[in-house]
Design a protein around this motif. Sequence first.
Motif, mmCIF file in Angstrom:
data_model
loop_
_atom_site.group_PDB
_atom_site.id
_atom_site.type_symbol
_atom_site.label_atom_id
_atom_site.label_comp_id
_atom_site.label_asym_id
_atom_site.label_seq_id
_atom_site.Cartn_x
_atom_site.Cartn_y
_atom_site.Cartn_z
ATOM 1 N N ALA A 124 7.929 2.868 -1.511
ATOM 2 C CA ALA A 124 8.146 1.980 -0.369
ATOM 3 C C ALA A 124 6.823 1.672 0.336
ATOM 4 C CB ALA A 124 9.132 2.613 0.607
ATOM 5 N N LEU A 125 5.995 2.699 0.505
ATOM 6 C CA LEU A 125 4.676 2.503 1.125
ATOM 7 C C LEU A 125 3.805 1.613 0.250
ATOM 8 C CD1 LEU A 125 2.561 3.107 3.262
ATOM 9 C CD2 LEU A 125 1.997 5.213 2.004
ATOM 10 N N SER A 126 3.839 1.848 -1.061
ATOM 11 C CA SER A 126 3.050 1.045 -1.998
ATOM 12 C C SER A 126 3.428 -0.429 -1.905
ATOM 13 C CB SER A 126 3.263 1.554 -3.427
ATOM 14 O OG SER A 126 2.632 0.707 -4.376
ATOM 15 N N VAL A 127 4.724 -0.715 -1.914
ATOM 16 C CA VAL A 127 5.197 -2.102 -1.823
ATOM 17 C C VAL A 127 4.802 -2.708 -0.480
ATOM 18 C CG1 VAL A 127 7.242 -3.578 -1.767
ATOM 19 C CG2 VAL A 127 7.094 -1.718 -3.431
ATOM 20 N N GLY A 128 4.911 -1.930 0.592
ATOM 21 C CA GLY A 128 4.537 -2.412 1.918
ATOM 22 C C GLY A 128 3.063 -2.786 1.996
ATOM 23 N N ILE A 129 2.200 -1.924 1.445
ATOM 24 C CA ILE A 129 0.753 -2.195 1.461
ATOM 25 C C ILE A 129 0.432 -3.429 0.625
ATOM 26 C CG2 ILE A 129 -1.513 -1.313 0.778
ATOM 27 C CD1 ILE A 129 -0.498 1.505 1.409
ATOM 28 N N THR A 130 1.040 -3.532 -0.561
ATOM 29 C CA THR A 130 0.805 -4.692 -1.417
ATOM 30 C C THR A 130 1.254 -5.975 -0.746
ATOM 31 O OG1 THR A 130 1.095 -3.374 -3.436
ATOM 32 C CG2 THR A 130 1.340 -5.746 -3.652
ATOM 33 N N THR A 131 2.424 -5.933 -0.125
ATOM 34 C CA THR A 131 2.966 -7.125 0.537
ATOM 35 C C THR A 131 2.053 -7.593 1.660
ATOM 36 O OG1 THR A 131 5.241 -6.425 0.037
ATOM 37 C CG2 THR A 131 4.952 -8.072 1.768
ATOM 38 N N VAL A 132 1.634 -6.661 2.511
ATOM 39 C CA VAL A 132 0.787 -7.031 3.648
ATOM 40 C C VAL A 132 -0.581 -7.517 3.173
ATOM 41 C CG1 VAL A 132 -0.385 -6.175 5.712
ATOM 42 C CG2 VAL A 132 1.962 -5.497 5.252
ATOM 43 N N SER A 133 -1.184 -6.796 2.225
ATOM 44 C CA SER A 133 -2.513 -7.202 1.736
ATOM 45 C C SER A 133 -2.461 -8.582 1.081
ATOM 46 C CB SER A 133 -3.072 -6.165 0.759
ATOM 47 O OG SER A 133 -2.329 -6.113 -0.436
#
Length: 306
Positions: A124-133
């Motif tokens: 979930a954190l990985s997807v969140g970071i990718t989405t924001v970046s």
Amino acid sequence: MKKVCNFIARWVAVFVLVAAIISMVFPAPFNAIPTSVINPCLGLIMFGMGLTISSNDFKVVFMRPRDIIVGELAQFIIMPALAWLLAKMFELPTELAIGVILVGCCPGGTASNVITYLSKGDTALSVGITTVSTLVAPLVTPALVYLLAGTMVNVDAVGMFQSIVYVVILPIVAGLLCQRFLPAFTVKAKDYLPAFSTLMITFVVCIVVGHNAEKILTGGHLIIAVVILHNLLGLGLGYGIGRLLKLSRPKYIALSIEVGMQNSGLATALATIHFATYPLAAIPGAIFSVWHNISGGIMARIYGRK
């Protein structure tokens, strides 16, 4: 069909590596394909990302802002800084230095989410970071490239902003709209998206390698070494920062992979569009596309053992 797609998605590193070797040994068929098709291919990959983004991916941004901020700062400080330092340390020619810096300044790639999942990290954190970046990339990536490469060449930051919007943001928005208004299609498409993205990435690598096969064979050992070092240092520093901040194991695994794995396809597209007079600038992105899938698979096995 689903089994075939799962097989393709699972062995993405092998597909990309084999394709790169084939296009280097037999470049003529791929050299005949214009580089202008790279942008539509990347747009299709981003459209697939839009189909898979859910409301939960945005919730994690607001529920865990500290983790997301740490990830974004690590992403956009470590990899650009490493790119600039490696270009200076190895005294890379301007063309290759631009390509390495482009890779370093791009957002994280969607493959990092799969690798994080396989590594038993915080997906979930990985997807969140990718989405924001990815969403902030139209502003951050051109600014960083201008800052780090502006003294080497003329950097069209405004044009780069427009390119990222057209190639990344608009396809993602189209995917989100499709998800909203065509839910039945979206559900069916999700099973095939990882394999589709793998094939698109493989195709892009073939085109870039095919167009530059001779130059890679004659002097590619240096840039291959720099790309590998860039990726490994990113993975290691992401891991180290996570441990230094005393994050949980799943979180520092996600941070390590998010920092180390870049959207190298975007770097290749930007090099092709904005640095056409420096054809070798597209090479680091193509090599990174091959290597980070290999290193990602290795890290998944190492991290996933515990």
